[in-house]
Design a protein around this motif. Structure first.
Motif, short mmCIF file in Angstrom:
data_model
loop_
_atom_site.label_atom_id
_atom_site.label_comp_id
_atom_site.label_asym_id
_atom_site.label_seq_id
_atom_site.Cartn_x
_atom_site.Cartn_y
_atom_site.Cartn_z
N ILE A 24 0.85 -1.19 0.00
CA ILE A 24 0.00 0.00 0.00
C ILE A 24 0.88 1.24 0.00
CG2 ILE A 24 -1.82 1.29 1.18
CD1 ILE A 24 -2.64 -1.48 0.05
N GLY A 25 0.60 2.13 -0.92
CA GLY A 25 1.31 3.40 -1.01
C GLY A 25 0.37 4.57 -0.76
N VAL A 26 0.96 5.70 -0.44
CA VAL A 26 0.21 6.95 -0.36
C VAL A 26 1.00 8.01 -1.11
CG1 VAL A 26 1.24 7.59 1.87
CG2 VAL A 26 -0.91 8.65 1.14
N GLN A 27 0.30 8.79 -1.91
CA GLN A 27 0.92 9.94 -2.57
C GLN A 27 0.51 11.19 -1.80
OE1 GLN A 27 -0.66 11.68 -6.24
NE2 GLN A 27 1.36 11.41 -7.16
N LEU A 28 1.46 11.79 -1.11
CA LEU A 28 1.23 13.05 -0.40
C LEU A 28 1.53 14.18 -1.36
CD1 LEU A 28 2.90 12.12 3.02
CD2 LEU A 28 0.47 11.96 2.40
N ASP B 187 3.81 5.74 10.41
CA ASP B 187 3.28 5.13 11.63
C ASP B 187 2.06 4.27 11.33
OD1 ASP B 187 5.25 6.32 13.13
OD2 ASP B 187 3.96 7.92 13.91
N LEU B 188 1.29 4.66 10.33
CA LEU B 188 0.09 3.92 9.96
C LEU B 188 0.42 2.56 9.37
CD1 LEU B 188 -3.02 4.37 9.87
CD2 LEU B 188 -2.71 5.25 7.55
N GLY B 189 1.60 2.46 8.76
CA GLY B 189 2.02 1.17 8.22
C GLY B 189 2.06 1.07 6.72
N VAL B 190 2.02 2.20 6.01
CA VAL B 190 2.12 2.12 4.55
C VAL B 190 3.49 1.58 4.15
CG1 VAL B 190 0.49 4.04 4.23
CG2 VAL B 190 2.95 4.49 4.22
N ASP B 191 3.57 1.07 2.93
CA ASP B 191 4.82 0.53 2.43
C ASP B 191 5.64 1.56 1.67
OD1 ASP B 191 4.43 -2.45 3.05
OD2 ASP B 191 2.58 -1.96 1.98
N VAL B 192 4.95 2.48 0.98
CA VAL B 192 5.63 3.47 0.14
C VAL B 192 4.96 4.82 0.32
CG1 VAL B 192 6.49 4.00 -2.18
CG2 VAL B 192 5.93 1.63 -1.58
N ILE B 193 5.77 5.87 0.40
CA ILE B 193 5.25 7.24 0.41
C ILE B 193 5.80 7.97 -0.81
CG2 ILE B 193 5.04 9.40 1.68
CD1 ILE B 193 5.54 7.91 4.26
N PHE B 194 4.90 8.43 -1.64
CA PHE B 194 5.26 9.18 -2.84
C PHE B 194 4.88 10.65 -2.69
CE2 PHE B 194 4.17 4.92 -4.68
CZ PHE B 194 5.37 4.65 -5.33
N THR C 233 14.05 17.92 -3.66
CA THR C 233 14.57 18.41 -2.38
C THR C 233 13.74 17.85 -1.23
OG1 THR C 233 13.34 20.44 -2.89
CG2 THR C 233 15.73 20.51 -3.16
N MET C 234 12.43 17.71 -1.47
CA MET C 234 11.56 17.12 -0.47
C MET C 234 11.92 15.65 -0.22
SD MET C 234 7.41 16.93 -0.49
CE MET C 234 7.32 18.72 -0.38
N LEU C 235 12.22 14.90 -1.27
CA LEU C 235 12.59 13.50 -1.09
C LEU C 235 13.86 13.35 -0.26
CD1 LEU C 235 11.80 11.95 -4.60
CD2 LEU C 235 10.51 11.65 -2.48
N GLY C 236 14.79 14.28 -0.41
CA GLY C 236 15.98 14.25 0.42
C GLY C 236 15.64 14.40 1.90
N ALA C 237 14.68 15.28 2.19
CA ALA C 237 14.25 15.45 3.58
C ALA C 237 13.52 14.21 4.08
CB ALA C 237 13.34 16.68 3.68
N TRP C 238 12.68 13.63 3.23
CA TRP C 238 11.96 12.41 3.63
C TRP C 238 12.92 11.26 3.89
CZ3 TRP C 238 7.11 11.85 -0.05
CH2 TRP C 238 6.25 12.93 0.18
N ALA C 239 14.00 11.21 3.12
CA ALA C 239 14.99 10.15 3.32
C ALA C 239 15.57 10.19 4.72
CB ALA C 239 16.10 10.26 2.28
N GLU C 240 15.78 11.39 5.25
CA GLU C 240 16.27 11.54 6.62
C GLU C 240 15.17 11.32 7.64
OE1 GLU C 240 18.99 11.91 8.16
OE2 GLU C 240 20.51 12.68 6.81
N GLU D 272 12.19 5.98 8.40
CA GLU D 272 13.08 4.88 8.78
C GLU D 272 12.81 3.60 8.01
OE1 GLU D 272 12.62 4.33 12.96
OE2 GLU D 272 13.55 6.24 13.49
N ARG D 273 11.58 3.36 7.63
CA ARG D 273 11.18 2.07 7.09
C ARG D 273 10.63 2.11 5.67
NH1 ARG D 273 6.39 0.22 6.42
NH2 ARG D 273 5.47 1.89 7.65
N VAL D 274 9.80 3.09 5.39
CA VAL D 274 9.07 3.11 4.12
C VAL D 274 9.99 3.38 2.94
CG1 VAL D 274 6.86 3.82 5.10
CG2 VAL D 274 8.54 5.56 4.43
#
Length: 258
Positions: free
Chosen positions: A7-11, A30-37, A58-65, A68-70
């Motif tokens: 399950i993915g979510v596109q924010l 925290d909800l348990g999604v597998d992928v965040i786009f 630039t946002m993906l770089g921030a999300w990478a930090e 932890e899991r997705v």
């Protein structure tokens, strides 16, 4: 290869302050999604056309930090907006920052306002698809040449449904194919993708995971899209509130299947 249901979510990075987006990323993981786009545009796609919006990579770089899991990625990057070698190096860097959790989503591009306002040549659908085909080998070559190398072989997701050209590029280069449409359309185009796979010598039926956007609860559409072969199912949501209630239903449905 048999793919697990994910399950993915596109924010969607529109109509929100970054703090609200950051909070949505935390809630989604925290909800348990597998992928965040996110997505790769420069202006909102709906609502106020001049509303708040942020840049994709630039946002993906921030999300990478932040995460932890997705897995993370763009659904999808516009190939036209960056030199292909630069895009590959950006992907390699974000993959390393995340510890090997990047999906490199890419497509030919379509949103004319982005092109006009940022000085890119819009061209035609045909010219943009041809450029994507020409750039994919360059992207893969640069990914292979970077030092340090990506943490893993970065999965490439190609978005689009053009039956003659886009699906041919998917057959040649993609690990995932993202599409929209009802189950019948997905199944028909999936079969066409496999025909292209036969033509280029790749077993796309097993080597290319099917990904699709979903806009309704699993009780209404899950049986159809899964029956058509989709295993990565992604819900889109926009700011400022980033309502994850539909995402929560899909995560619960996934967990009940296990």
């Amino acid at each position: 290869m048999t793919y697990p249901i994910r399950i993915g979510v596109q924010l969607q990075p529109q109509h929100a302050d970054y703090a609200q987006m950051r909070d949505a990323v935390l809630r989604a993981e925290d909800l348990g999604v597998d992928v965040i786009f996110n997505w790769d545009h420069f202006f909102p796609l709906y609502g106020d056309p001049e509303g708040k919006h942020f840049e994709c990579w630039t946002m993906l770089g921030a999300w990478a930090e932040q995460t932890e899991r997705v897995e993370i990625g763009a659904l999808v990057t516009c190939n036209s907006y960056r030199n292909p070698e630069l895009l590959a190096d950006m992907a390699r860097t974000v993959d390393n920052i995340s510890g090997g959790r990047l999906i490199l989503g890419i497509g030919a591009g379509w949103f004319e306002k982005d092109y006009e306002q940022f000085g890119y040549e819009f061209g035609t659908a045909g010219s943009r698809i041809a450029q994507l085909a020409a750039d994919m080998p360059r992207i893969k070559a640069r990914l292979a040449a970077g030092n340090p190398a990506p943490v893993r072989e970065i999965p490439i997701m190609i978005g689009g449904g053009g039956e003659k050209k886009t699906l041919r590029i998917v057959a040649e280069h993609a690990d995932l194919w993202h599409s929209f449409g009802d189950p019948e359309t997905l199944a028909r185009k999936s079969a066409i993708l496999d025909q292209h796979g036969d033509a280029v010598g790749r077993d796309t039926a097993t080597l290319v995971e099917r990904s699709v956007g979903v806009e309704a609860p699993p009780s209404e559409v899950a049986e159809g899209v899964v029956g058509a072969g989709a295993t990565l199912l992604t819900v889109g949501t926009g700011g400022p509130d980033y309502d994850l209630s539909l995402v929560e239903q899909w995560v619960r449905w996934r967990d009940e299947r296990r």
